[in-house]
Each structure stands twice: as C-alpha cells, then as structure tokens.
Design a protein around this motif. Structure first.
Motif, PDB file in Angstrom:
ATOM      1  N   PRO A   1       0.937  -1.259   0.050  1.00 26.51           N
ATOM      2  CA  PRO A   1      -0.158  -0.071   0.316  1.00 26.51           C
ATOM      3  C   PRO A   1       0.668   1.287  -0.142  1.00 26.51           C
ATOM      4  N   SER A   2       1.536   1.351   0.439  1.00 27.14           N
ATOM      5  CA  SER A   2       2.932   2.905   0.815  1.00 27.14           C
ATOM      6  C   SER A   2       3.800   2.924  -0.792  1.00 27.14           C
ATOM      7  N   VAL A   3       3.948   2.005  -1.581  1.00 25.62           N
ATOM      8  CA  VAL A   3       4.357   2.062  -2.686  1.00 25.62           C
ATOM      9  C   VAL A   3       3.308   2.403  -3.866  1.00 25.62           C
ATOM     10  N   ALA A   4       2.034   2.362  -3.660  1.00 23.92           N
ATOM     11  CA  ALA A   4       1.182   2.198  -4.020  1.00 23.92           C
ATOM     12  C   ALA A   4       0.384   3.781  -3.728  1.00 23.92           C
ATOM     13  N   ALA A   5       1.094   4.037  -2.575  1.00 23.72           N
ATOM     14  CA  ALA A   5       0.305   5.175  -2.363  1.00 23.72           C
ATOM     15  C   ALA A   5       1.218   5.995  -3.417  1.00 23.72           C
ATOM     16  N   SER A   6       2.126   6.097  -3.601  1.00 24.25           N
ATOM     17  CA  SER A   6       3.773   7.061  -4.280  1.00 24.25           C
ATOM     18  C   SER A   6       3.393   7.333  -5.944  1.00 24.25           C
ATOM     19  N   VAL A   7       2.230   6.470  -5.964  1.00 23.97           N
ATOM     20  CA  VAL A   7       2.167   6.527  -7.521  1.00 23.97           C
ATOM     21  C   VAL A   7       0.440   7.122  -8.221  1.00 23.97           C
ATOM     22  N   TRP A   8       1.245   7.737  -9.109  1.00 25.67           N
ATOM     23  CA  TRP A   8       0.040   8.754 -10.125  1.00 25.67           C
ATOM     24  C   TRP A   8      -0.196   7.990 -11.074  1.00 25.67           C
ATOM     25  N   LEU A   9      -1.791   7.583 -11.494  1.00 29.48           N
ATOM     26  CA  LEU A   9      -2.206   7.464 -13.433  1.00 29.48           C
ATOM     27  C   LEU A   9      -2.969   8.609 -13.515  1.00 29.48           C
ATOM     28  N   GLU A  10      -2.692   7.994 -14.867  1.00 31.22           N
ATOM     29  CA  GLU A  10      -4.087   8.543 -15.791  1.00 31.22           C
ATOM     30  C   GLU A  10      -4.482   7.869 -16.315  1.00 31.22           C
TER      31      GLU A  10
END
Length: 234
Positions: A220-229
């Motif tokens: 979850p912490s790694v996923a919270a660092s990534v933004w997708l368009e």
C-alpha cells in the motif's frame, strides 16, 4: 515601501528557510486538495512545532501565507508565486542532474535542495534551454514555466484507483528514495502502462498488471506513491 515591510516581517528568517516553507506548503496540495496543518508542516520539515508556529506568523505578517490559530495554512498569491519559482529551480536542477550528469532519480533531491539556492537565474535559464524546456522532472512533478504556468494531468493515486482501472504513470512521489528503488526493480517508471487487477490481492497490497513484466502485488505504501492518468492503451 512594500518590500521593506516584507523584509521587516521576515526579520531573522533566512531566504532559504522562507523558500523551503513556501515550497513545502505548496507541494502538500499539489496532488491532493487538503491544505497543510501546522503539525503536518512541522513533520514534513523535521522541525519543532513551536519553531514552525513562529515562522508561519512571520510569513503571514509578510503577506505570503494566510493562517488563523488552530487552522490550516494556505499560500497567498505572492506566496504561491515565490513557491512556484523555487519549485521551477528545484525540478529543473533534478532533471539536469539525471539527464546530463547521470544521477539516479533516487539521488537528486538533496543535491537539488542545495543547488536551488546557489545558482543564478542566468544559469537556470541555460539549463532550461539545454534540456529543451522540459515540462516535468524525473518523478513526473510539473516544472512551472518562467511565468509560473503549469497544467496538471487528471490523475488518480494507484492505491485509490478502482479495480480494472488502466492508465499510464504520470507521477511518482520522490519523498522516499527506498520506494523509488523498489519501483525501479519492478520496472515501474514514468509513462509505464499499468492496470489494477479486477480482483483484490490475496495478501495486503495492490495487485497490478504491467504492460511489461506481468502481474505483481505492491505494498500500500508503494502504491500510494504512484499516480495514473487513464489511458485506453493500458
């Protein structure tokens, strides 16, 4: 007269400290809407709450922030202009260090923190021209133009994306170098195409499918660092 009033209000505060405060306040709301609180600001800067309270009072007196006791902190128009100017410096320098000097994207933040206060406007403009006037830094953070203009993509954070969401990576937070190294090992970088799995992961984390490399579960912490368009290609 106005400039002398600002200097008086900021008496005892270095320009470096002022710029760091303004930059941090702006960055907090760059990819989410909630303004920063004094306690959050103290945590981000690694300073005692009492020190932050004193500086915020000076910034408010100088007309750079709006703040009332027990409330969040927001930038005034003057404060935002100064913050954007510093972010332009920081992000152009990060881009320069990666593209010209071979730094890793997990190595540039501290170096840029030093250089952003040292280089001249002339050198900054030369760096901008040398790089071809980039619009984003190595982590996808937007580089304001010299006039302070920028256009932010319509992006969703990976840990908040719905099942089946497909898109391209447009931003990766650089706050934690270890997270950047994890993403490097997974082959997840800017413009990578990802799809959130249709079903939740069996273990804690976010299950994603990469265009290259196949499925993987990330924390979850790694996923919270990534933004997708959103992208029809993913």
């Amino acid at each position: 007269m106005v400039e002398s009033g600002v200097r008086a209000a900021l008496s005892g505060a270095t320009s470096t400290a002022v710029d760091d405060y303004l930059k941090t306040i702006y960055s907090h709301t760059e990819w989410q809407p909630d303004p920063i609180t004094p306690s959050q600001l103290a945590a981000r800067l690694g300073l005692a709450p009492s020190s932050v309270t004193e500086m915020v009072k000076k910034l408010a007196a100088a007309g750079l922030v709006d703040h009332r006791p027990y409330s969040a902190i927001t930038l005034t128009a003057d404060g935002e202009r100064r913050a954007l100017a510093m972010l332009r410096r920081h992000r152009l320098i990060e881009s320069w260090l990666v593209r010209v000097h071979g730094y890793g994207w997990d190595e540039v933040d501290e170096e840029a923190e030093v250089l952003e206060h040292a280089i001249s406007d002339r050198l900054l403009d030369a760096i901008d021209a040398q790089l071809g006037h980039p619009e984003r830094d190595p982590h996808g953070d937007l580089i304001p133009s010299a006039a302070g203009d920028l256009t932010r993509p319509d992006a969703v954070r990976l840990d908040a994306a719905p099942f089946g969401f497909a898109g391209s990576v447009v931003r990766i937070s650089d706050r934690d170098p270890d997270t950047l190294r994890v993403l490097d090992r997974l082959g997840i970088a800017l413009d990578a195409l990802l799809r959130v799995a249709e079903e939740p992961a069996e273990s804690a984390g976010v299950s994603i499918v990469r265009a290259t490399g196949g499925p993987v579960v990330i924390s979850p912490s790694v996923a919270a660092s990534v933004w997708l368009e959103r992208s029809i290609r993913a």
